[in-house]
Write a protein that holds these residues in place. Structure first.
Motif, PDB file in Angstrom:
ATOM      1  N   LYS A   1      11.796   2.164  -6.603  1.00 24.29           N
ATOM      2  CA  LYS A   1      12.203   1.690  -7.924  1.00 24.29           C
ATOM      3  C   LYS A   1      13.721   1.528  -7.934  1.00 24.29           C
ATOM      4  CE  LYS A   1       8.858   4.500 -10.460  1.00 24.29           C
ATOM      5  NZ  LYS A   1       8.754   5.695 -11.302  1.00 24.29           N
ATOM      6  N   PRO A   2      14.311   0.552  -8.564  1.00 26.02           N
ATOM      7  CA  PRO A   2      13.646  -0.597  -9.184  1.00 26.02           C
ATOM      8  C   PRO A   2      13.200  -1.586  -8.107  1.00 26.02           C
ATOM      9  CG  PRO A   2      16.024  -0.815  -9.369  1.00 26.02           C
ATOM     10  CD  PRO A   2      15.779   0.482  -8.672  1.00 26.02           C
ATOM     11  N   TRP A   3      12.010  -2.077  -8.269  1.00 24.98           N
ATOM     12  CA  TRP A   3      11.476  -2.932  -7.203  1.00 24.98           C
ATOM     13  C   TRP A   3      11.834  -4.398  -7.413  1.00 24.98           C
ATOM     14  CZ3 TRP A   3       8.415  -0.417 -10.821  1.00 24.98           C
ATOM     15  CH2 TRP A   3       7.886  -1.237 -11.809  1.00 24.98           C
ATOM     16  N   ASP A   4      11.717  -5.127  -6.365  1.00 23.40           N
ATOM     17  CA  ASP A   4      11.887  -6.569  -6.429  1.00 23.40           C
ATOM     18  C   ASP A   4      10.497  -7.182  -6.574  1.00 23.40           C
ATOM     19  OD1 ASP A   4      13.420  -9.164  -5.621  1.00 23.40           O
ATOM     20  OD2 ASP A   4      11.679  -9.094  -4.323  1.00 23.40           O
ATOM     21  N   ASN A   5      10.295  -7.938  -7.675  1.00 17.92           N
ATOM     22  CA  ASN A   5       8.954  -8.436  -7.970  1.00 17.92           C
ATOM     23  C   ASN A   5       8.315  -9.198  -6.813  1.00 17.92           C
ATOM     24  OD1 ASN A   5       8.842  -7.320 -10.423  1.00 17.92           O
ATOM     25  ND2 ASN A   5       9.153  -9.199 -11.611  1.00 17.92           N
ATOM     26  N   GLN A   6       9.080 -10.075  -6.206  1.00 19.61           N
ATOM     27  CA  GLN A   6       8.508 -10.900  -5.139  1.00 19.61           C
ATOM     28  C   GLN A   6       8.112 -10.050  -3.937  1.00 19.61           C
ATOM     29  OE1 GLN A   6       7.395 -13.795  -5.716  1.00 19.61           O
ATOM     30  NE2 GLN A   6       8.329 -13.591  -7.738  1.00 19.61           N
ATOM     31  N   LYS A   7       8.933  -9.096  -3.641  1.00 21.00           N
ATOM     32  CA  LYS A   7       8.652  -8.211  -2.496  1.00 21.00           C
ATOM     33  C   LYS A   7       7.396  -7.375  -2.796  1.00 21.00           C
ATOM     34  CE  LYS A   7       9.899  -5.040   0.872  1.00 21.00           C
ATOM     35  NZ  LYS A   7       8.606  -4.423   0.940  1.00 21.00           N
ATOM     36  N   LEU A   8       7.315  -6.875  -4.052  1.00 25.35           N
ATOM     37  CA  LEU A   8       6.161  -6.071  -4.434  1.00 25.35           C
ATOM     38  C   LEU A   8       4.878  -6.896  -4.347  1.00 25.35           C
ATOM     39  CD1 LEU A   8       5.837  -3.348  -6.993  1.00 25.35           C
ATOM     40  CD2 LEU A   8       4.234  -5.201  -7.208  1.00 25.35           C
ATOM     41  N   LEU A   9       4.943  -8.120  -4.870  1.00 25.37           N
ATOM     42  CA  LEU A   9       3.752  -8.978  -4.831  1.00 25.37           C
ATOM     43  C   LEU A   9       3.337  -9.277  -3.384  1.00 25.37           C
ATOM     44  CD1 LEU A   9       4.437 -11.485  -7.760  1.00 25.37           C
ATOM     45  CD2 LEU A   9       2.660  -9.713  -7.639  1.00 25.37           C
ATOM     46  N   ALA A  10       4.326  -9.461  -2.530  1.00 21.97           N
ATOM     47  CA  ALA A  10       4.009  -9.744  -1.121  1.00 21.97           C
ATOM     48  C   ALA A  10       3.301  -8.542  -0.493  1.00 21.97           C
ATOM     49  CB  ALA A  10       5.284 -10.087  -0.354  1.00 21.97           C
ATOM     50  N   ASP A  11       3.796  -7.342  -0.789  1.00 21.18           N
ATOM     51  CA  ASP A  11       3.170  -6.136  -0.243  1.00 21.18           C
ATOM     52  C   ASP A  11       1.749  -5.966  -0.764  1.00 21.18           C
ATOM     53  OD1 ASP A  11       5.371  -5.611   1.199  1.00 21.18           O
ATOM     54  OD2 ASP A  11       6.092  -3.919  -0.015  1.00 21.18           O
ATOM     55  N   VAL A  12       1.598  -6.244  -2.075  1.00 17.05           N
ATOM     56  CA  VAL A  12       0.260  -6.122  -2.679  1.00 17.05           C
ATOM     57  C   VAL A  12      -0.698  -7.111  -2.018  1.00 17.05           C
ATOM     58  CG1 VAL A  12      -1.043  -6.569  -4.802  1.00 17.05           C
ATOM     59  CG2 VAL A  12       1.025  -5.187  -4.891  1.00 17.05           C
ATOM     60  N   ARG A  13      -0.223  -8.340  -1.835  1.00 14.76           N
ATOM     61  CA  ARG A  13      -1.063  -9.385  -1.232  1.00 14.76           C
ATOM     62  C   ARG A  13      -1.513  -8.969   0.172  1.00 14.76           C
ATOM     63  NH1 ARG A  13       1.679 -13.430  -3.609  1.00 14.76           N
ATOM     64  NH2 ARG A  13       3.297 -13.360  -2.039  1.00 14.76           N
ATOM     65  N   THR A  14      -0.572  -8.453   0.938  1.00 15.08           N
ATOM     66  CA  THR A  14      -0.899  -8.050   2.312  1.00 15.08           C
ATOM     67  C   THR A  14      -1.952  -6.942   2.320  1.00 15.08           C
ATOM     68  OG1 THR A  14       1.382  -8.503   2.859  1.00 15.08           O
ATOM     69  CG2 THR A  14       0.124  -7.273   4.482  1.00 15.08           C
ATOM     70  N   ALA A  15      -1.714  -5.928   1.463  1.00 11.05           N
ATOM     71  CA  ALA A  15      -2.616  -4.775   1.460  1.00 11.05           C
ATOM     72  C   ALA A  15      -4.021  -5.176   1.005  1.00 11.05           C
ATOM     73  CB  ALA A  15      -2.053  -3.684   0.549  1.00 11.05           C
ATOM     74  N   VAL A  16      -4.101  -5.973  -0.072  1.00 11.70           N
ATOM     75  CA  VAL A  16      -5.414  -6.380  -0.591  1.00 11.70           C
ATOM     76  C   VAL A  16      -6.126  -7.285   0.427  1.00 11.70           C
ATOM     77  CG1 VAL A  16      -6.578  -7.741  -2.367  1.00 11.70           C
ATOM     78  CG2 VAL A  16      -4.812  -6.109  -3.010  1.00 11.70           C
ATOM     79  N   GLY A  17      -5.354  -8.165   1.040  1.00 13.04           N
ATOM     80  CA  GLY A  17      -5.936  -9.069   2.040  1.00 13.04           C
ATOM     81  C   GLY A  17      -6.547  -8.287   3.190  1.00 13.04           C
ATOM     82  N   ARG A  18      -5.846  -7.263   3.621  1.00 11.39           N
ATOM     83  CA  ARG A  18      -6.356  -6.462   4.738  1.00 11.39           C
ATOM     84  C   ARG A  18      -7.653  -5.744   4.334  1.00 11.39           C
ATOM     85  NH1 ARG A  18      -3.113  -1.488   6.366  1.00 11.39           N
ATOM     86  NH2 ARG A  18      -4.951  -0.496   5.495  1.00 11.39           N
ATOM     87  N   ARG A  19      -7.613  -5.205   3.128  1.00  8.59           N
ATOM     88  CA  ARG A  19      -8.799  -4.500   2.631  1.00  8.59           C
ATOM     89  C   ARG A  19     -10.007  -5.438   2.594  1.00  8.59           C
ATOM     90  NH1 ARG A  19     -11.076   0.470   1.378  1.00  8.59           N
ATOM     91  NH2 ARG A  19     -12.139   0.447  -0.629  1.00  8.59           N
ATOM     92  N   ARG A  20      -9.794  -6.629   2.077  1.00 10.68           N
ATOM     93  CA  ARG A  20     -10.885  -7.601   1.981  1.00 10.68           C
ATOM     94  C   ARG A  20     -11.431  -7.964   3.358  1.00 10.68           C
ATOM     95  NH1 ARG A  20     -11.487 -10.440  -3.407  1.00 10.68           N
ATOM     96  NH2 ARG A  20     -11.547  -8.488  -4.552  1.00 10.68           N
ATOM     97  N   ALA A  21     -10.513  -8.173   4.309  1.00 10.92           N
ATOM     98  CA  ALA A  21     -10.927  -8.556   5.661  1.00 10.92           C
ATOM     99  C   ALA A  21     -11.726  -7.425   6.299  1.00 10.92           C
ATOM    100  CB  ALA A  21      -9.697  -8.876   6.506  1.00 10.92           C
ATOM    101  N   GLU A  22     -11.277  -6.200   6.095  1.00 15.13           N
ATOM    102  CA  GLU A  22     -12.010  -5.069   6.671  1.00 15.13           C
ATOM    103  C   GLU A  22     -13.417  -4.999   6.114  1.00 15.13           C
ATOM    104  OE1 GLU A  22      -9.520  -1.797   5.671  1.00 15.13           O
ATOM    105  OE2 GLU A  22      -8.269  -2.034   7.455  1.00 15.13           O
ATOM    106  N   GLU A  23     -13.520  -5.198   4.791  1.00 14.34           N
ATOM    107  CA  GLU A  23     -14.848  -5.128   4.176  1.00 14.34           C
ATOM    108  C   GLU A  23     -15.766  -6.207   4.722  1.00 14.34           C
ATOM    109  OE1 GLU A  23     -14.442  -5.079  -0.031  1.00 14.34           O
ATOM    110  OE2 GLU A  23     -14.276  -2.899  -0.058  1.00 14.34           O
ATOM    111  N   GLU A  24     -15.194  -7.378   4.943  1.00  6.29           N
ATOM    112  CA  GLU A  24     -16.000  -8.477   5.455  1.00  6.29           C
ATOM    113  C   GLU A  24     -16.522  -8.145   6.850  1.00  6.29           C
ATOM    114  OE1 GLU A  24     -14.128 -12.198   4.534  1.00  6.29           O
ATOM    115  OE2 GLU A  24     -15.285 -13.159   6.113  1.00  6.29           O
TER     116      GLU A  24
END
Ligand SMILES: Nc1ncnc2c1ncn2[C@@H]1O[C@H](COP(=O)(O)OP(=O)(O)OP(=O)(O)O)[C@@H](O)[C@H]1O
Ligand SMILES: [Mg+2]
Length: 478
Positions: free
Chosen positions: A120-143
């Motif tokens: 904190k304080p975070w950079d919105n774009q950086k945070l969104l990029a991290d979220v995207r990466t983490a969620v993407g990985r989770r989805r791929a693993e589930e698949e």
């Protein structure tokens, strides 16, 4: 390789999600709100919690793709909450957030299993990029997990057991209808193998590399069912924060399995009928017609004809579905499949539990053959699984079977008798039932029954007369 076997569990979960679901655990309302707004706008489904306990309750409630976890929480700190999360789900991505990004905090968090670390304080774009990466990985693993599961189980014929006339006829029929696009209606009591046959039809069809999409039309609330089947556009209803594909589209060029269709409401039936007629539909709130190539397999454990008579099921839809009907007989009507199925399940659960396969003893097979199996193959499967887990020796013996199969003695409880019955009357009644049970076991052969009781045949005869034991069938002349 099958493209995907989509489970209706995950279908329900994706109801509102477009990009994925995120849980925010932070004690500061302002932080929760700003994170929620940021992720909401991006198209994530977001829930929030003010402390660890509340957060864990959310996680117990439904699945998430990612947790954003505050480091400095009141009561139990973020690391402790992270450990709890890890105990439940070792794979769930967790990004820790802290105001004091010291090296020590970061190391602690990563050691406790955090996926990443944001300051904190975070950079919105950086945070969104991290979220995207983490969620993407989770989805791929589930698949991958789903694909592996689908491959492992390759729902081909070899996993369907049966040698009874009835089942052999069904196998022929499945092989015959699988290659076509014809709609199939599967009828049968619960646990008779409707879903298994539906998958077999799919896996033996030219569509086998596309999705098999089961949807439980009976247990899904009508509104949710329609948006699940047909999808919706953004804003179609309050919680439709993003547009979403319907299962009819997910199943395009594959198979849609409409399970428990007998309990679907009439309005949804009308919509399904329309898709069956022209293979076109619209998203809820949408204006464009969408064309799909979907094979429909429907299943019911209620009598659809009766439902039609009672005006609970549309007659036109019934005839649309009833192109090819496969009736799955209850297990009690194909008892010669029982030994085969029992062996199949012994092998299956021995492998799953990593232990040698039990030998099915004749003493244990007898009650399996005698029982009525109201829960059909599923019940048999459960009984065998229980026995495999409980067994300590190499044999499957009757003591490993549940009471309803072997516990005939419990039927003789005093409760069964009128309150004013004398001990003498109760004993007589018990004796009558014991003799009757033994005779039934011996296929009403009195000589065999007398042998097994180790009493002379004449004594048994006298008892049968005195107690008025009802002799049912196959009574031998003796
Ligand atoms: N012929 C069979 N050979 C091997 N396993 C079977 C057979 N029939 C059913 N099973 C197993 O029994 C269980 C129940 O089968 P399934 O789920 O297909 O039944 P169902 O008719 O869809 O039941 P319900 O109406 O309760 O949903 C499954 O684990 C399935 O693999
Ligand atoms: Mg089923």
């Amino acid at each position: 390789m099958p493209e995907a076997i989509i489970n209706h569990v995950s279908a329900g979960r994706e109801e509102f999600a477009s990009l994925g679901s995120v849980l925010i655990i932070d004690d500061e309302a302002a932080i929760r709100e700003s994170l929620q707004t940021l992720l909401d706008l991006e198209g994530y489904e977001v829930e929030t919690a003010g402390d660890g306990g509340e957060g864990l309750a959310h996680l117990a409630d439904r699945p998430f793709d990612l947790v954003l976890l505050d480091f400095a929480l009141p009561e139990r700190n973020g690391i402790e909450v992270l450990r709890d999360i890890r105990e439940r789900d070792s794979e769930l991505p967790v990004i820790m957030i802290t105001a004091y990004g010291t090296v020590e905090n970061a190391v602690n968090a990563m050691q406790a299993g955090a996926t990443n670390f944001i300051q904190k304080p975070w950079d919105n774009q950086k945070l969104l990029a991290d979220v995207r990466t983490a969620v993407g990985r989770r989805r791929a693993e589930e698949e991958v997990i789903q694909l592996k599961r689908a491959l492992k189980q390759r729902y081909n014929f070899e996993h369907i057991i049966g040698k009874s006339e009835a089942m052999l006829r069904i196998f022929d029929l499945v092989a015959q209808v699988a290659p076509s696009r014809s709609t199939v209606l599967l009828q049968g009591e619960s646990g008779t193998g409707k879903e298994l046959i539906a998958k077999a039809i799919h896996m033996n069809s030219p569509r086998k590399d596309r999705a098999f999409v089961p949807v439980n039309t009976g247990s899904t609330p009508p509104d949710l069912l329609e948006s699940t089947l047909f999808g919706h556009v953004k804003g179609a209803f309050t919680s439709a924060i993003a547009s979403k594909k319907g299962l009819f589209e997910v199943a395009d060029r594959g198979t849609l399995f409409l399970d428990e269709i007998g309990t679907m409401n009439l309005e949804t039936q009308a919509k399904i009928l329309r898709v069956l007629q022209d293979r076109k539909f619209m998203h809820l709130g949408g204006v464009n017609q969408i064309q799909v190539d979907v094979r429909i397999i429907a299943a019911t454990n209620v009598d659809l004809r009766q439902q039609v008579k009672e005006a609970k099921f549309r007659e036109d839809l019934f005839y649309r579905l009833n192109v090819i009907t496969i009736d799955l007989p209850p297990l009690r009507q194909r008892k010669n499949d029982i030994p085969l199925l029992a062996e199949h399940f012994i092998a299956k659960f021995a492998e799953q539990n990593d232990r040698p396969a039990l030998r099915l003893t004749p003493e244990a097979l007898r009650p399996l053959m005698d029982y009525d199996w109201p829960g059909n193959v599923r019940e048999l499967e459960n009984v065998i699984e229980r026995a495999v887990v409980l067994a300590t020796g190499p044999n499957l013996t009757p003591d490993l079977l549940p009471d309803q199969l072997v516990g005939r003695g419990s039927q003789f409880a005093i409760m069964d008798h009128p309150p004013d019955a004398s001990l003498f009357e109760i004993i007589e009644d018990c004796e009558r039932r014991i003799i009757s049970d033994m005779l039934e076991k011996c296929n009403w052969n009195q000589t065999e029954a007398a042998d097994r009781f180790r009493i002379p045949l004449s004594t048994l005869n006298q008892k049968i007369k005195r107690l008025s034991v009802e002799i049912k069938k196959n009574q031998k002349r003796e």
